[in-house]
Design a protein around this motif. Sequence first.
Motif, PDB file in Angstrom:
ATOM      1  N   SER A  82      15.617   0.446  45.108  1.00  0.00           N
ATOM      2  CA  SER A  82      16.680   1.245  44.496  1.00  0.00           C
ATOM      3  C   SER A  82      16.575   2.718  44.865  1.00  0.00           C
ATOM      4  CB  SER A  82      16.641   1.085  42.971  1.00  0.00           C
ATOM      5  OG  SER A  82      15.374   1.463  42.465  1.00  0.00           O
ATOM      6  N   ASN A  83      15.386   3.176  45.224  1.00  0.00           N
ATOM      7  CA  ASN A  83      15.165   4.578  45.549  1.00  0.00           C
ATOM      8  C   ASN A  83      15.188   4.765  47.063  1.00  0.00           C
ATOM      9  OD1 ASN A  83      13.356   6.967  46.281  1.00  0.00           O
ATOM     10  ND2 ASN A  83      13.661   7.273  44.072  1.00  0.00           N
ATOM     11  N   GLU A  84      16.126   5.570  47.561  1.00  0.00           N
ATOM     12  CA  GLU A  84      16.281   5.725  49.013  1.00  0.00           C
ATOM     13  C   GLU A  84      15.065   6.389  49.652  1.00  0.00           C
ATOM     14  OE1 GLU A  84      19.379   7.567  52.335  1.00  0.00           O
ATOM     15  OE2 GLU A  84      19.646   8.020  50.198  1.00  0.00           O
ATOM     16  N   ALA A  85      14.501   7.393  49.003  1.00  0.00           N
ATOM     17  CA  ALA A  85      13.346   8.090  49.573  1.00  0.00           C
ATOM     18  C   ALA A  85      12.163   7.144  49.745  1.00  0.00           C
ATOM     19  CB  ALA A  85      12.963   9.272  48.685  1.00  0.00           C
ATOM     20  N   ASN A  86      11.930   6.296  48.721  1.00  0.00           N
ATOM     21  CA  ASN A  86      10.845   5.318  48.837  1.00  0.00           C
ATOM     22  C   ASN A  86      11.110   4.325  49.952  1.00  0.00           C
ATOM     23  OD1 ASN A  86       9.378   6.454  46.763  1.00  0.00           O
ATOM     24  ND2 ASN A  86      10.208   5.096  45.184  1.00  0.00           N
ATOM     25  N   ALA A  87      12.379   3.915  50.088  1.00  0.00           N
ATOM     26  CA  ALA A  87      12.737   2.976  51.144  1.00  0.00           C
ATOM     27  C   ALA A  87      12.491   3.584  52.519  1.00  0.00           C
ATOM     28  CB  ALA A  87      14.205   2.558  50.995  1.00  0.00           C
ATOM     29  N   GLN A  88      12.841   4.859  52.692  1.00  0.00           N
ATOM     30  CA  GLN A  88      12.636   5.520  53.977  1.00  0.00           C
ATOM     31  C   GLN A  88      11.143   5.651  54.286  1.00  0.00           C
ATOM     32  OE1 GLN A  88      14.808   6.153  56.183  1.00  0.00           O
ATOM     33  NE2 GLN A  88      16.792   6.171  55.115  1.00  0.00           N
ATOM     34  N   ARG A  89      10.330   5.978  53.273  1.00  0.00           N
ATOM     35  CA  ARG A  89       8.881   6.086  53.489  1.00  0.00           C
ATOM     36  C   ARG A  89       8.281   4.737  53.865  1.00  0.00           C
ATOM     37  NH1 ARG A  89       9.068   9.978  49.212  1.00  0.00           N
ATOM     38  NH2 ARG A  89       8.677   8.364  47.636  1.00  0.00           N
ATOM     39  N   LEU A  90       8.749   3.699  53.168  1.00  0.00           N
ATOM     40  CA  LEU A  90       8.243   2.362  53.464  1.00  0.00           C
ATOM     41  C   LEU A  90       8.608   1.943  54.876  1.00  0.00           C
ATOM     42  CD1 LEU A  90       6.985  -0.347  52.724  1.00  0.00           C
ATOM     43  CD2 LEU A  90       9.138  -0.983  51.616  1.00  0.00           C
ATOM     44  N   ALA A  91       9.847   2.196  55.287  1.00  0.00           N
ATOM     45  CA  ALA A  91      10.285   1.822  56.635  1.00  0.00           C
ATOM     46  C   ALA A  91       9.452   2.550  57.690  1.00  0.00           C
ATOM     47  CB  ALA A  91      11.767   2.137  56.808  1.00  0.00           C
ATOM     48  N   ALA A  92       9.205   3.844  57.478  1.00  0.00           N
ATOM     49  CA  ALA A  92       8.430   4.618  58.441  1.00  0.00           C
ATOM     50  C   ALA A  92       7.011   4.088  58.572  1.00  0.00           C
ATOM     51  CB  ALA A  92       8.413   6.088  58.029  1.00  0.00           C
ATOM     52  N   GLN A  93       6.400   3.746  57.422  1.00  0.00           N
ATOM     53  CA  GLN A  93       5.022   3.282  57.468  1.00  0.00           C
ATOM     54  C   GLN A  93       4.929   1.876  58.057  1.00  0.00           C
ATOM     55  OE1 GLN A  93       2.913   4.156  53.940  1.00  0.00           O
ATOM     56  NE2 GLN A  93       0.929   3.764  54.839  1.00  0.00           N
ATOM     57  N   LEU A  94       5.879   1.006  57.725  1.00  0.00           N
ATOM     58  CA  LEU A  94       5.884  -0.333  58.308  1.00  0.00           C
ATOM     59  C   LEU A  94       6.053  -0.277  59.820  1.00  0.00           C
ATOM     60  CD1 LEU A  94       8.089  -2.384  55.805  1.00  0.00           C
ATOM     61  CD2 LEU A  94       5.646  -2.672  56.229  1.00  0.00           C
ATOM     62  N   GLY A  95       6.992   0.563  60.262  1.00  0.00           N
ATOM     63  CA  GLY A  95       7.231   0.667  61.691  1.00  0.00           C
ATOM     64  C   GLY A  95       5.994   1.114  62.452  1.00  0.00           C
ATOM     65  N   ALA A  96       5.260   2.084  61.875  1.00  0.00           N
ATOM     66  CA  ALA A  96       4.060   2.585  62.541  1.00  0.00           C
ATOM     67  C   ALA A  96       2.926   1.567  62.525  1.00  0.00           C
ATOM     68  CB  ALA A  96       3.609   3.880  61.867  1.00  0.00           C
ATOM     69  N   GLN A  97       2.726   0.915  61.392  1.00  0.00           N
ATOM     70  CA  GLN A  97       1.603  -0.009  61.245  1.00  0.00           C
ATOM     71  C   GLN A  97       1.826  -1.311  62.005  1.00  0.00           C
ATOM     72  OE1 GLN A  97      -1.311   0.390  59.833  1.00  0.00           O
ATOM     73  NE2 GLN A  97      -1.059   2.328  58.792  1.00  0.00           N
ATOM     74  N   LEU A  98       3.050  -1.823  62.002  1.00  0.00           N
ATOM     75  CA  LEU A  98       3.334  -3.117  62.623  1.00  0.00           C
ATOM     76  C   LEU A  98       3.844  -2.990  64.050  1.00  0.00           C
ATOM     77  CD1 LEU A  98       5.003  -4.943  59.604  1.00  0.00           C
ATOM     78  CD2 LEU A  98       2.702  -5.272  60.493  1.00  0.00           C
ATOM     79  N   GLU A  99       4.088  -1.758  64.489  1.00  0.00           N
ATOM     80  CA  GLU A  99       4.580  -1.514  65.852  1.00  0.00           C
ATOM     81  C   GLU A  99       5.883  -2.260  66.106  1.00  0.00           C
ATOM     82  OE1 GLU A  99       1.150  -2.777  68.097  1.00  0.00           O
ATOM     83  OE2 GLU A  99       0.331  -0.760  68.122  1.00  0.00           O
TER      84      GLU A  99
END
Length: 276
Positions: free
Chosen positions: A209-226
């Motif tokens: 529901s929180n856009e900022a949290n969603a953006q942080r999660l997407a950034a971290q997933l992208g970096a960790q999972l390549e």
Amino acid sequence: MKRLSLPLLAVLVLLSGCASKESSRYSIKQDRGPDQAVDLSKVPDAVPRPEPHSRWGNKSPYQVLGKRYYVLPTAEGYRERGIASWYGKKFHGHTTSNGEIYDMYQMSAAHKSLPLPSFVRVTNLDNNRQVVVRVNDRGPFHDKRLIDLSYAAAYRLGVLQHGTARVEIEAITPGSAADARLLATEKLSPVSSDRAAITGRTLQVAALSNEANAQRLAAQLGAQLEEPAMVVPVERGDRTLHRVQLSPLTGRHTLNWLLQQLSQAGYPGAHLVDLP
């Protein structure tokens, strides 16, 4: 492949609600294909390779609906004719007998007695079309039916129109001299079929529901999972949910590895989004 270590994700799970889970094992009662037409003519055949028998799904004998079945010790030399059926959306995203995730867009199949996994060539005796599938599930538990094909395999073989077809299945045992000669004459993808089948697909991880949290999660997933990651907003009544997705998948990792890493990070509901 790197293991996923995301302590921040556990915090984000508490901060924002994820999409609701199914209340029962299957979300639909009657099996069917995808909700819209999909061109699966270029889905690659399974690529036979040596694999150990799965930890799950190879118990012998086993019993289903009061009938006892025996698992063959090896697939080598197996050849049989019978009726093929198919299974699709009802089981899409659920666990197969050997603990993997069923994807109706991959070239797989269910069989009652072949060891899991096995590779078989399936020939439609009515039109001579052929595919190679990886057997990773049990079934079909229906009299006079020999094999249950994934939706993609049934599509490629021309089985969907009538629902069933007369087929011949022949086991391919990588490593044997006969199959080495046979496979040498075929054009096989250098990428394994399980990776090729998810390349370009979308894996939905969560809806926050929180856009900022969603953006942080997407950034971290992208970096960790390549893998490429993005946030897609969607309106739900009077609120907006922000879907965190890995897309388009590169095919660098298998689907089961990605799902395992996400589950360990607190996202067991991650799933492939249906193709158009």
